[in-house]
Design an enzyme around this catalytic site. Structure first.
Site, PDB file in Angstrom:
ATOM      1  N   ARG A  47       0.835  -1.209   0.000  1.00  0.00           N
ATOM      2  CA  ARG A  47       0.000   0.000   0.000  1.00  0.00           C
ATOM      3  C   ARG A  47       0.873   1.265   0.000  1.00  0.00           C
ATOM      4  O   ARG A  47       0.465   2.300  -0.545  1.00  0.00           O
ATOM      5  CB  ARG A  47      -0.920  -0.002   1.223  1.00  0.00           C
ATOM      6  CG  ARG A  47      -2.046   1.042   1.152  1.00  0.00           C
ATOM      7  CD  ARG A  47      -2.855   1.107   2.416  1.00  0.00           C
ATOM      8  NE  ARG A  47      -4.081   1.887   2.255  1.00  0.00           N
ATOM      9  CZ  ARG A  47      -4.762   2.433   3.250  1.00  0.00           C
ATOM     10  NH1 ARG A  47      -4.344   2.287   4.497  1.00  0.00           N
ATOM     11  NH2 ARG A  47      -5.855   3.129   3.018  1.00  0.00           N
ATOM     12  N   SER A 102      -7.883   6.552  -0.622  1.00  0.00           N
ATOM     13  CA  SER A 102      -7.579   5.128  -0.534  1.00  0.00           C
ATOM     14  C   SER A 102      -8.455   4.564   0.574  1.00  0.00           C
ATOM     15  O   SER A 102      -8.396   5.011   1.716  1.00  0.00           O
ATOM     16  CB  SER A 102      -6.093   4.908  -0.210  1.00  0.00           C
ATOM     17  OG  SER A 102      -5.794   3.527  -0.133  1.00  0.00           O
ATOM     18  N   SER A 103      -9.296   3.585   0.226  1.00  0.00           N
ATOM     19  CA  SER A 103     -10.323   3.107   1.148  1.00  0.00           C
ATOM     20  C   SER A 103      -9.733   2.360   2.339  1.00  0.00           C
ATOM     21  O   SER A 103      -8.577   1.919   2.320  1.00  0.00           O
ATOM     22  CB  SER A 103     -11.296   2.180   0.412  1.00  0.00           C
ATOM     23  OG  SER A 103     -11.872   2.829  -0.689  1.00  0.00           O
ATOM     24  N   GLN A 104     -10.536   2.207   3.376  1.00  0.00           N
ATOM     25  CA  GLN A 104     -10.141   1.462   4.576  1.00  0.00           C
ATOM     26  C   GLN A 104      -9.826   0.019   4.200  1.00  0.00           C
ATOM     27  O   GLN A 104     -10.663  -0.670   3.607  1.00  0.00           O
ATOM     28  CB  GLN A 104     -11.270   1.507   5.600  1.00  0.00           C
ATOM     29  CG  GLN A 104     -10.957   0.780   6.888  1.00  0.00           C
ATOM     30  CD  GLN A 104     -12.087   0.908   7.901  1.00  0.00           C
ATOM     31  OE1 GLN A 104     -13.081   1.583   7.650  1.00  0.00           O
ATOM     32  NE2 GLN A 104     -11.931   0.260   9.035  1.00  0.00           N
ATOM     33  N   PRO A 105      -8.632  -0.485   4.485  1.00  0.00           N
ATOM     34  CA  PRO A 105      -8.244  -1.822   4.037  1.00  0.00           C
ATOM     35  C   PRO A 105      -9.193  -2.940   4.463  1.00  0.00           C
ATOM     36  O   PRO A 105      -9.480  -3.843   3.668  1.00  0.00           O
ATOM     37  CB  PRO A 105      -6.850  -2.007   4.644  1.00  0.00           C
ATOM     38  CG  PRO A 105      -6.303  -0.617   4.696  1.00  0.00           C
ATOM     39  CD  PRO A 105      -7.475   0.243   5.063  1.00  0.00           C
TER      40      PRO A 105
END
Length: 340
Positions: A47, A102-105
């Protein structure tokens, strides 16, 4: 010695590798990443390559946090942020509004698992963002199976470079995601990483029979199954809440704004306004059902949870519903209620 990112050409330092490993373990302990192939993707896709900087909200605006900051304490803050289980603001517009993130993993892991992919599935991702989700899809399915689209060349060109740096080369397309990507269709899966007010009619039309469309809508995640080539499509919401940046589109009919109405002073009790389940109904029925009527329905139906709601898309028509697409509680998305 650090481990090499596939095709990236540099070693990940021990702190970075340890931070990524901790994040993966945390997601797994929370019940995610039960499929070992998705766990391998999260283990191996860096990431940090896709988010070399992000913005943190501060009083009066945002502060940039970057990997190349000369202050080691601030670099440490960047690394902790990248591998924290939270969304990251990656682009802010001139008006100060969040444009890309960037979305929450852990939410990404949940969505990828719910997408129910199989080897050979052709996937269209709506909303390239940083490119991280496209990399996870490419790791699982291979580059040739993945198409990702975003509205601005500034976003897609950077994502394409970062994907290549990490060793992934899916098709990265600049265009209006509400219109899909007809030249790469048909698709077996469509996944959106931006919130919708309604499902763009182009998406089911670009799907193969049995395809799934998974997208944030209102404040939930709708999972639609496409009955035959080109639609219709129907399905229910998942139980989990989900909050994403709205779909940006040039197509005025696509219904990109998923924000709920302002219900201040409209006769709705405070306890309902504070209840996530009621806020979901308000967002889903925005423009179709007055807040007081929504409250009476919600109370009468014993505070229904997200998974009791669904959406049906047939050609140019679509409607949301509670319990059954035949009613009695049915709302035309973006229009007046059919029944309540």
């Amino acid at each position: 010695m650090g481990t090499l990112h596939p095709g990236h050409g540099r070693a990940a330092g021990p702190e970075t590798a340890a931070a990524r490993s901790r994040l993966v373990r945390m997601i797994a302990l929370g019940g995610g990443l039960t499929d070992p192939r998705w766990r391998a993707a999260f283990d191996e896709v860096p990431r940090d390559v896709f988010v070399p900087s992000f913005y943190e909200a501060m009083a009066g605006g945002y502060e940039l946090v970057a990997a190349d900051d000369p202050d080691p304490r601030r670099r440490g803050r960047w690394l902790r942020g990248v591998y924290r289980d939270g969304p990251l603001a990656t682009r802010i517009g001139e008006d100060g509004a969040l444009v890309s993130s960037s979305s929450q993993p852990s939410l990404m892991a949940l969505m990828l698992d719910a997408l129910d992919v199989e080897d050979g599935c052709r996937v269209l991702e709506i909303g390239t963002g940083s490119g991280y989700n496209a990399a996870l899809l490419s790791h699982r399915l291979g580059d040739r199976a993945v198409t990702t689209i975003d509205l601005e060349e500034e976003i897609t060109s950077v994502a394409r470079e970062r994907l290549a740096a990490a060793g992934y080369r899916p098709a990265v397309v600049t265009g209006d995601g509400a219109l899909g990507c007809p030249r790469r269709a048909p698709f077996d899966r469509i996944i959106a990483t931006c919130s919708l007010g309604s499902v763009p009619v182009a998406w089911p039309r670009q799907c193969a029979a049995g395809a799934m469309i998974l997208a944030p809508m209102a404040t939930g995640l709708i999972a639609l199954r496409v009955a035959r080539d080109g639609g219709p499509a129907e399905g229910r919401f998942l139980a989990t809440p989900a909050f994403f940046v709205p779909l940006r589109t040039t197509d005025a009919s696509a219904g990109g704004d998923a924000a709920g109405p302002d219900v201040t002073g409209q006769g709705v009790p405070r306890h309902a306004l504070a209840d996530d389940r009621f806020r979901f109904l308000l967002s889903l029925a925005a423009g179709s059902l007055p807040p007081r009527e929504a409250y009476e329905l919600w109370r009468r139906e014993r505070r229904p949870t997200r998974e009791r709601y669904g959406v049906t898309v047939e050609g140019d028509r679509q409607w949301a519903w509670l319990d059954s697409p035949e009613g009695p509680y049915v709302w035309q998305t973006g229009g007046a209620p059919d029944g309540a």
